[in-house]
Design a protein around this motif. Structure first.
Motif, PDB file in Angstrom:
ATOM      1  N   TRP A 115      -9.530  15.064  -1.210  1.00 23.73           N
ATOM      2  CA  TRP A 115      -8.250  15.608  -1.603  1.00 23.73           C
ATOM      3  C   TRP A 115      -8.125  17.068  -1.176  1.00 23.73           C
ATOM      4  N   ARG A 173      -3.052  13.088  -5.270  1.00 15.38           N
ATOM      5  CA  ARG A 173      -4.062  12.237  -5.887  1.00 15.38           C
ATOM      6  C   ARG A 173      -3.363  11.312  -6.872  1.00 15.38           C
ATOM      7  N   HIS A 225      -1.483  10.981 -13.456  1.00 17.09           N
ATOM      8  CA  HIS A 225      -2.100  11.054 -14.783  1.00 17.09           C
ATOM      9  C   HIS A 225      -3.413  11.800 -14.791  1.00 17.09           C
ATOM     10  N   ARG A 226      -3.795  12.420 -13.684  1.00 18.21           N
ATOM     11  CA  ARG A 226      -5.050  13.167 -13.716  1.00 18.21           C
ATOM     12  C   ARG A 226      -4.797  14.518 -14.338  1.00 18.21           C
ATOM     13  N   ASN A 230      -9.277  18.447 -13.067  1.00 24.31           N
ATOM     14  CA  ASN A 230      -9.953  17.865 -11.905  1.00 24.31           C
ATOM     15  C   ASN A 230      -9.704  18.737 -10.693  1.00 24.31           C
ATOM     16  N   THR A 231     -10.586  19.623 -10.412  1.00 23.00           N
ATOM     17  CA  THR A 231     -10.320  20.590  -9.353  1.00 23.00           C
ATOM     18  C   THR A 231     -11.136  20.339  -8.109  1.00 23.00           C
ATOM     19  N   GLY A 232     -11.739  19.216  -7.997  1.00 24.88           N
ATOM     20  CA  GLY A 232     -12.508  18.981  -6.775  1.00 24.88           C
ATOM     21  C   GLY A 232     -13.282  17.700  -6.915  1.00 24.88           C
ATOM     22  N   GLU A 233     -14.128  17.495  -5.939  1.00 23.77           N
ATOM     23  CA  GLU A 233     -14.881  16.248  -5.935  1.00 23.77           C
ATOM     24  C   GLU A 233     -16.270  16.527  -6.478  1.00 23.77           C
ATOM     25  N   HIS A 234     -16.803  15.575  -7.184  1.00 24.66           N
ATOM     26  CA  HIS A 234     -18.167  15.740  -7.678  1.00 24.66           C
ATOM     27  C   HIS A 234     -19.022  14.636  -7.115  1.00 24.66           C
TER      28      HIS A 234
END
Lengths: 219, 219, 219
Positions: free
Chosen positions: A154, A207, A210-211, A215-219
């Motif tokens: 994203w 993305r 409803h997030r 959620n500021t990035g990928e883990h």
């Protein structure tokens, strides 16, 4: 053969230019991952040729062009030498590299779509294979380097959509029997411009809904 | 068929031996990653057969030999049983395993190059496909286990170069029409010896220039 | 053609249902990894179609069915929209999704084995390719998302074994010339029931012997 959008000489030059910049992006990632010179060469080859090889295997163009055209194979080795000796300089001209990469993206989605159609695939399949030609090498590059494919992330600007635009335009041009040097170049240019705008203005795709904003990035 | 370097029986025995040790290396990694017995079998199969399957798909040898020769498929399952029950013992004879792996490397780069040439590929492409035969399975093994491919890593001793030597010698022998049991075995042995020396003296390939010595590994 | 286990219409409906749920599992993982909508679509397509595409490339069914049947390609895009807008609801009906996934597993191992046999592969190879059809997409999904393939992990309930059962039964039915709608459905149902029981009772396969109990998972 609709795939002969450009004269053979022009197409060869454009192909090699696209392969060269894709190989640069593979080589630079390899250096960032601290690979040795052979790792750099492998990643440069896989990035530059991977998308086209996947397309050729899926449409039945065996052996793939990457294994019959010596220039296709040697060009990534030249790119390997360039990044090996000049990587700080190459990384510094990042905008230039990204511009060339966008040119490769535009070119390969058009020629990939045309080649798939030449081998008898339908409109939607040709679009999908044109996109695969353009983005497949980058996915292979990231997987081999154990990075989440930037195509999927994203937090990277649009990459799939410009290739979708170029591939779709090409398929439309084929279906109205109007694919030629002028229109094919235009489709590639539109994909290129779209990609450059996405880079410049950091366009991103949404993305899922409803997030939470946490959620500021990928883990 | 130049690929018939050895008599069919000898080639079959050598092939199965190479497949067996490649499968051992896949199985041992699977155990280290705590996979279950089916994960061990999948990784053993993928490591042992992956390089050859990739080559066969790319040269158009369909279905790949791995799916037509029952011994090729069953051998990794035997290796799975061996590592499942005896993995501490197998891990303890690490030098033996690495020696056998180097033999597999030498054998497969020679037979892979010869087979690619048999299917009509050019000199450079045959060399590339011989290398792919030898190292492809290990890359698939590492990717499936979510490890950075050891082929690419700076902190591992040379693996690509010995296969390059073996493949290049084989292609040269083919081009002067001198590939036979004696010369083919010699090429495989040279690749093997090169790999053993690289292991013994921990030979590494250089990383890109200008890197500070603070780069001590991959992150 | 033994692969025509079901009437063409029934087979098409079953195939699309299986593809849809496999795509849901890919889309849900993409959302969990915070990918954008195009990343969701790519992962949905790769999960749903990857196993069948691998099988078709290996048996020489080129172009793969995924590129000639428009429904196969569009269905994962529908699944993408569903998870994009409704992912909390989809995740909440996890048992339903897993049940449908088990149905897809049962169906694809049977039809994959039959198709491989139709293309002339032997019994063991057909079983292997049936399993690959059923589990290949999930492995591609996990690798693209940089997750250790759940197929390989010890801490996941059995997935390979149910597909092995379904594939083996199908191969046996073919070898005694008794594969038809009834027997094929029964083989698929047995694989499905086996998978549901494995989920319900959390059946796991053993890991290698001699491991201390301190190994409580994968790292």
């Amino acid at each position: 053969m609709t795939s002969q959008i450009f004269s053979p000489d022009v197409e060869q030059v454009l192909d090699l230019a696209g392969i060269f910049v894709f190989a640069l992006s593979g080589g630079l990632l390899a250096i960032r991952k601290n690979f040795d010179v052979f790792g750099i060469a492998v990643l440069a080859e896989a990035t530059a040729l991977g998308g086209g090889v996947l397309r050729d295997v899926l449409i039945g163009a065996i052996p793939p062009a990457a294994f019959t055209n010596l220039g296709y194979f040697v060009t990534p080795l030249v790119a390997t030498l360039v990044v090996f000796f000049l990587h700080p300089e190459v990384a510094r001209i990042n905008l230039t590299v990204q511009t060339l990469d966008a040119l490769g993206l535009g070119l390969f989605c058009v020629t990939g779509t045309a080649k798939a159609h030449d081998y008898g695939l339908g409109v939607v399949a040709s679009i999908a294979l044109g996109m695969l030609t353009a983005v497949g090498g980058g996915v292979i590059r990231d997987v081999l380097a154990m990075e989440t494919p930037s195509l999927l992330r994203w937090d990277r600007s649009l990459y799939a959509v410009p290739s979708l635009v170029g591939s779709t335009l090409t398929a439309l041009l084929i279906s109205i029997d109007r694919l030629n040097t002028l229109t094919g170049s235009t489709a590639a240019l539109l994909a290129f411009v779209f990609r450059m705008l996405a880079l410049r203005y950091n366009w991103r795709a949404p993305r899922a809904w409803h997030r939470g904003s946490s959620n500021t990035g990928e883990h």
